[in-house]
Design a protein around this motif. Structure first.
Motif, PDB file in Angstrom:
ATOM      1  N   GLU A 163       0.706  -1.244   0.118  1.00 48.87           N
ATOM      2  CA  GLU A 163      -0.135   0.060  -0.027  1.00 48.87           C
ATOM      3  C   GLU A 163       0.862   1.228  -0.012  1.00 48.87           C
ATOM      4  OE1 GLU A 163      -3.970   0.952   2.112  1.00 48.87           O
ATOM      5  OE2 GLU A 163      -2.191   0.957   3.720  1.00 48.87           O
ATOM      6  N   ILE A 164       0.369   2.297  -0.759  1.00 50.35           N
ATOM      7  CA  ILE A 164       1.224   3.539  -0.777  1.00 50.35           C
ATOM      8  C   ILE A 164       1.185   4.226   0.352  1.00 50.35           C
ATOM      9  CG2 ILE A 164       1.284   5.658  -1.896  1.00 50.35           C
ATOM     10  CD1 ILE A 164       0.813   4.637  -4.503  1.00 50.35           C
ATOM     11  N   ASN A 165       2.063   4.822   1.033  1.00 45.99           N
ATOM     12  CA  ASN A 165       2.161   5.491   2.186  1.00 45.99           C
ATOM     13  C   ASN A 165       3.121   6.674   1.953  1.00 45.99           C
ATOM     14  OD1 ASN A 165       2.645   6.565   4.700  1.00 45.99           O
ATOM     15  ND2 ASN A 165       2.050   4.825   5.698  1.00 45.99           N
ATOM     16  N   GLY A 166       2.698   7.816   1.400  1.00 47.82           N
ATOM     17  CA  GLY A 166       3.582   9.000   1.307  1.00 47.82           C
ATOM     18  C   GLY A 166       4.353   8.642  -0.312  1.00 47.82           C
ATOM     19  N   SER A 167       5.603   8.824   0.043  1.00 51.79           N
ATOM     20  CA  SER A 167       6.440   8.401  -0.898  1.00 51.79           C
ATOM     21  C   SER A 167       7.175   7.031  -1.000  1.00 51.79           C
ATOM     22  CB  SER A 167       7.607   9.505  -1.166  1.00 51.79           C
ATOM     23  OG  SER A 167       8.181   9.620  -0.068  1.00 51.79           O
ATOM     24  N   TYR A 168       6.629   6.346  -0.036  1.00 52.85           N
ATOM     25  CA  TYR A 168       6.889   4.633   0.201  1.00 52.85           C
ATOM     26  C   TYR A 168       6.050   3.950  -0.133  1.00 52.85           C
ATOM     27  CZ  TYR A 168      11.083   6.845   2.542  1.00 52.85           C
ATOM     28  OH  TYR A 168      12.285   7.496   2.844  1.00 52.85           O
ATOM     29  N   THR A 169       6.348   2.648   0.029  1.00 52.35           N
ATOM     30  CA  THR A 169       5.143   1.612  -0.070  1.00 52.35           C
ATOM     31  C   THR A 169       5.386   0.680   1.322  1.00 52.35           C
ATOM     32  OG1 THR A 169       5.194   1.337  -2.354  1.00 52.35           O
ATOM     33  CG2 THR A 169       4.525  -0.518  -1.204  1.00 52.35           C
ATOM     34  N   GLN A 170       4.184   0.526   1.922  1.00 51.16           N
ATOM     35  CA  GLN A 170       4.051  -0.227   3.087  1.00 51.16           C
ATOM     36  C   GLN A 170       3.770  -1.628   2.724  1.00 51.16           C
ATOM     37  OE1 GLN A 170       1.650   1.852   6.018  1.00 51.16           O
ATOM     38  NE2 GLN A 170       2.506   1.091   7.584  1.00 51.16           N
ATOM     39  N   ILE A 171       4.386  -2.794   3.473  1.00 51.64           N
ATOM     40  CA  ILE A 171       4.311  -4.141   3.208  1.00 51.64           C
ATOM     41  C   ILE A 171       3.436  -4.438   4.579  1.00 51.64           C
ATOM     42  CG2 ILE A 171       5.290  -6.237   2.633  1.00 51.64           C
ATOM     43  CD1 ILE A 171       7.678  -4.663   1.816  1.00 51.64           C
ATOM     44  N   TYR A 172       2.333  -5.220   4.287  1.00 55.72           N
ATOM     45  CA  TYR A 172       1.656  -5.996   5.388  1.00 55.72           C
ATOM     46  C   TYR A 172       2.122  -7.355   5.291  1.00 55.72           C
ATOM     47  CZ  TYR A 172      -1.362  -1.626   5.591  1.00 55.72           C
ATOM     48  OH  TYR A 172      -1.754  -0.446   5.683  1.00 55.72           O
ATOM     49  N   PHE A 173       2.557  -7.995   6.452  1.00 56.51           N
ATOM     50  CA  PHE A 173       2.706  -9.418   6.708  1.00 56.51           C
ATOM     51  C   PHE A 173       2.643  -9.707   8.241  1.00 56.51           C
ATOM     52  CE2 PHE A 173       6.977  -7.468   6.278  1.00 56.51           C
ATOM     53  CZ  PHE A 173       7.551  -8.282   7.286  1.00 56.51           C
ATOM     54  N   ASP A 174       2.028 -10.774   8.710  1.00 59.48           N
ATOM     55  CA  ASP A 174       1.984 -10.996  10.145  1.00 59.48           C
ATOM     56  C   ASP A 174       1.229  -9.619  10.796  1.00 59.48           C
ATOM     57  OD1 ASP A 174       2.878 -13.513   9.781  1.00 59.48           O
ATOM     58  OD2 ASP A 174       4.730 -12.972  10.103  1.00 59.48           O
ATOM     59  N   GLN A 175       1.945  -9.211  11.749  1.00 59.83           N
ATOM     60  CA  GLN A 175       1.668  -8.169  12.375  1.00 59.83           C
ATOM     61  C   GLN A 175       2.630  -6.773  12.072  1.00 59.83           C
ATOM     62  OE1 GLN A 175      -1.561  -8.080  13.867  1.00 59.83           O
ATOM     63  NE2 GLN A 175      -1.419 -10.232  13.246  1.00 59.83           N
ATOM     64  N   HIS A 176       3.334  -6.939  11.130  1.00 60.50           N
ATOM     65  CA  HIS A 176       4.450  -6.031  10.774  1.00 60.50           C
ATOM     66  C   HIS A 176       3.925  -4.950   9.645  1.00 60.50           C
ATOM     67  CE1 HIS A 176       7.090  -8.293  13.385  1.00 60.50           C
ATOM     68  NE2 HIS A 176       6.895  -9.299  12.634  1.00 60.50           N
ATOM     69  N   ARG A 177       4.529  -3.766   9.749  1.00 59.33           N
ATOM     70  CA  ARG A 177       4.144  -3.206   8.716  1.00 59.33           C
ATOM     71  C   ARG A 177       5.342  -2.066   8.133  1.00 59.33           C
ATOM     72  NH1 ARG A 177       0.192  -5.511  10.185  1.00 59.33           N
ATOM     73  NH2 ARG A 177      -1.893  -5.000  10.465  1.00 59.33           N
ATOM     74  N   PRO A 178       6.299  -2.852   7.821  1.00 58.25           N
ATOM     75  CA  PRO A 178       7.617  -1.867   7.485  1.00 58.25           C
ATOM     76  C   PRO A 178       7.366  -1.031   5.942  1.00 58.25           C
ATOM     77  CG  PRO A 178       7.795  -4.030   6.794  1.00 58.25           C
ATOM     78  CD  PRO A 178       6.737  -3.881   7.430  1.00 58.25           C
ATOM     79  N   LEU A 179       8.048  -0.035   5.651  1.00 57.41           N
ATOM     80  CA  LEU A 179       8.015   0.874   4.725  1.00 57.41           C
ATOM     81  C   LEU A 179       9.286   0.531   3.789  1.00 57.41           C
ATOM     82  CD1 LEU A 179       6.904   4.283   6.399  1.00 57.41           C
ATOM     83  CD2 LEU A 179       5.421   2.683   4.772  1.00 57.41           C
ATOM     84  N   ILE A 180       9.081   0.418   2.520  1.00 54.21           N
ATOM     85  CA  ILE A 180      10.159   0.316   1.771  1.00 54.21           C
ATOM     86  C   ILE A 180      10.229   1.546   0.627  1.00 54.21           C
ATOM     87  CG2 ILE A 180      10.553  -1.909   2.057  1.00 54.21           C
ATOM     88  CD1 ILE A 180       9.180  -2.294  -0.577  1.00 54.21           C
ATOM     89  N   PRO A 181      11.461   1.909   0.003  1.00 56.23           N
ATOM     90  CA  PRO A 181      11.554   3.179  -0.725  1.00 56.23           C
ATOM     91  C   PRO A 181      11.006   2.385  -2.200  1.00 56.23           C
ATOM     92  CG  PRO A 181      13.710   2.331  -0.232  1.00 56.23           C
ATOM     93  CD  PRO A 181      12.865   1.612   0.494  1.00 56.23           C
ATOM     94  N   ARG A 182      10.030   2.133  -2.652  1.00 60.88           N
ATOM     95  CA  ARG A 182       9.880   1.535  -3.680  1.00 60.88           C
ATOM     96  C   ARG A 182       8.449   1.890  -4.117  1.00 60.88           C
ATOM     97  NH1 ARG A 182      14.041   0.306  -3.576  1.00 60.88           N
ATOM     98  NH2 ARG A 182      15.299  -1.842  -3.982  1.00 60.88           N
ATOM     99  N   THR A 183       8.101   2.134  -5.491  1.00 62.30           N
ATOM    100  CA  THR A 183       6.919   2.468  -5.960  1.00 62.30           C
ATOM    101  C   THR A 183       6.187   1.116  -6.323  1.00 62.30           C
ATOM    102  OG1 THR A 183       7.505   2.340  -8.392  1.00 62.30           O
ATOM    103  CG2 THR A 183       7.679   4.462  -7.007  1.00 62.30           C
ATOM    104  N   LEU A 184       4.724   1.265  -6.293  1.00 56.10           N
ATOM    105  CA  LEU A 184       3.695   0.346  -6.668  1.00 56.10           C
ATOM    106  C   LEU A 184       4.166  -0.262  -8.170  1.00 56.10           C
ATOM    107  CD1 LEU A 184       0.209   0.819  -5.073  1.00 56.10           C
ATOM    108  CD2 LEU A 184       2.138  -0.730  -4.342  1.00 56.10           C
ATOM    109  N   ALA A 185       4.428   0.664  -8.803  1.00 62.31           N
ATOM    110  CA  ALA A 185       4.694   0.277 -10.356  1.00 62.31           C
ATOM    111  C   ALA A 185       6.093  -0.459 -10.573  1.00 62.31           C
ATOM    112  CB  ALA A 185       4.945   1.462 -11.145  1.00 62.31           C
ATOM    113  N   GLN A 186       7.029  -0.215  -9.651  1.00 54.51           N
ATOM    114  CA  GLN A 186       8.212  -1.094  -9.457  1.00 54.51           C
ATOM    115  C   GLN A 186       7.802  -2.429  -8.903  1.00 54.51           C
ATOM    116  OE1 GLN A 186      10.522   1.644  -7.196  1.00 54.51           O
ATOM    117  NE2 GLN A 186      11.672   2.390  -8.770  1.00 54.51           N
ATOM    118  N   LEU A 187       7.172  -2.467  -7.768  1.00 49.70           N
ATOM    119  CA  LEU A 187       6.807  -4.006  -7.500  1.00 49.70           C
ATOM    120  C   LEU A 187       5.991  -4.506  -8.321  1.00 49.70           C
ATOM    121  CD1 LEU A 187       5.972  -2.784  -3.818  1.00 49.70           C
ATOM    122  CD2 LEU A 187       7.921  -4.054  -4.542  1.00 49.70           C
ATOM    123  N   GLU A 188       4.958  -4.170  -8.823  1.00 46.24           N
ATOM    124  CA  GLU A 188       3.936  -4.674  -9.810  1.00 46.24           C
ATOM    125  C   GLU A 188       4.705  -5.157 -10.987  1.00 46.24           C
ATOM    126  OE1 GLU A 188      -0.271  -3.850 -11.892  1.00 46.24           O
ATOM    127  OE2 GLU A 188       1.026  -2.329 -11.620  1.00 46.24           O
TER     128      GLU A 188
END
Length: 248
Positions: A163-188
């Motif tokens: 999920e986009i969060n500002g200029s980062y993307t947030q990853i949801y797994f288990d109870q964790h929500r880390p942010l990574i410097p990637r766009t959704l287009a790059q991940l897709e």
């Protein structure tokens, strides 16, 4: 054009998101339910436009604007026409009555575009050496994730949502929500489309985590994910793709 939606009604915000999908140059930078949330979002996101409701719990839209040292361009969205004169006294670019019509929204966006500075032309960059395309990832692959001082080595099959969060993307797994410097287009571009589905401009979901599907506005769908209970509203265009992808 980056737009912040400010309205205490979740349904009204969802309808504005749906209408804005018709304008390719518009991105929803965030949402706020009241003046306090709006101030924080304006400071963090610096949007090009506020789509602002007038009647909200606590401060009104007018009171919010009075507290801002520098407000972005404003288009009011309201169910009442009694405040139109005051809206233009505070330099609002337009005043839209609910339910907002796509044509009127388009006309308001044209007024905003006319106010925005023209982009500065940039010199053409030197051609870079052609790099080998990144290897596609399957759900069985493990990826390294780092957010601040914390690190994870997580299997993609365990990730339920990007999920986009500002200029980062947030990853949801288990109870964790880390942010990574990637766009959704790059991940897709690297994720397996049989497992990971682009639900809208803001989110990519893992289809294996879909626990519930229900009809939503204008033939769109709303999904509930197991593991965290997140609710994802699928855009109208992607809802059609979702039906085609998963139907017999």
């Amino acid at each position: 054009m980056r737009v912040l939606l400010v309205d205490d009604s979740r349904l009204a915000r969802a309808e504005l998101r749906r209408l804005l999908e018709a304008f390719p140059d518009v991105e929803v930078a965030g949402e706020a339910r009241d003046a306090d949330e709006a101030r924080a979002q304006i400071a963090a996101q610096r949007p090009d436009l506020l789509l602002l409701d007038i009647h909200m719990p606590g401060e009104t839209g007018f009171e919010l604007l009075a507290t801002l040292e520098a407000a972005p361009p404003v288009v009011f969205t309201t169910a009442y026409d009694a405040h139109a004169l005051r809206a233009f006294e505070v330099n609002a670019l337009d005043y839209l009555l609910k339910p907002v019509q796509e044509a009127r929204l388009g006309a308001a966006l044209d007024k905003v575009r006319a106010q925005l500075p023209a982009p500065t032309p940039r010199p053409a960059p030197e051609p870079a050496p052609t790099a080998a395309p990144a290897t596609p990832l399957t759900e069985q692959d493990q990826v390294f994730v780092k957010d601040g001082e914390r690190c994870w080595f997580v299997r993609l099959a365990e990730v339920r949502l990007f999920e986009i969060n500002g200029s980062y993307t947030q990853i949801y797994f288990d109870q964790h929500r880390p942010l990574i410097p990637r766009t959704l287009a790059q991940l897709e571009a690297r994720l397996d489309p049989k497992t990971f589905f682009r639900a809208n401009r803001q989110q990519i979901i893992n289809l294996n985590f879909v626990a519930g599907v229900e009809p939503w506005f204008s033939h769109s769908l709303r999904l509930t994910l197991r593991g965290g209970g997140e609710v994802v509203e699928v855009s109208r265009q992607q809802s059609q793709r979702f039906r085609e992808l998963l139907s017999l």
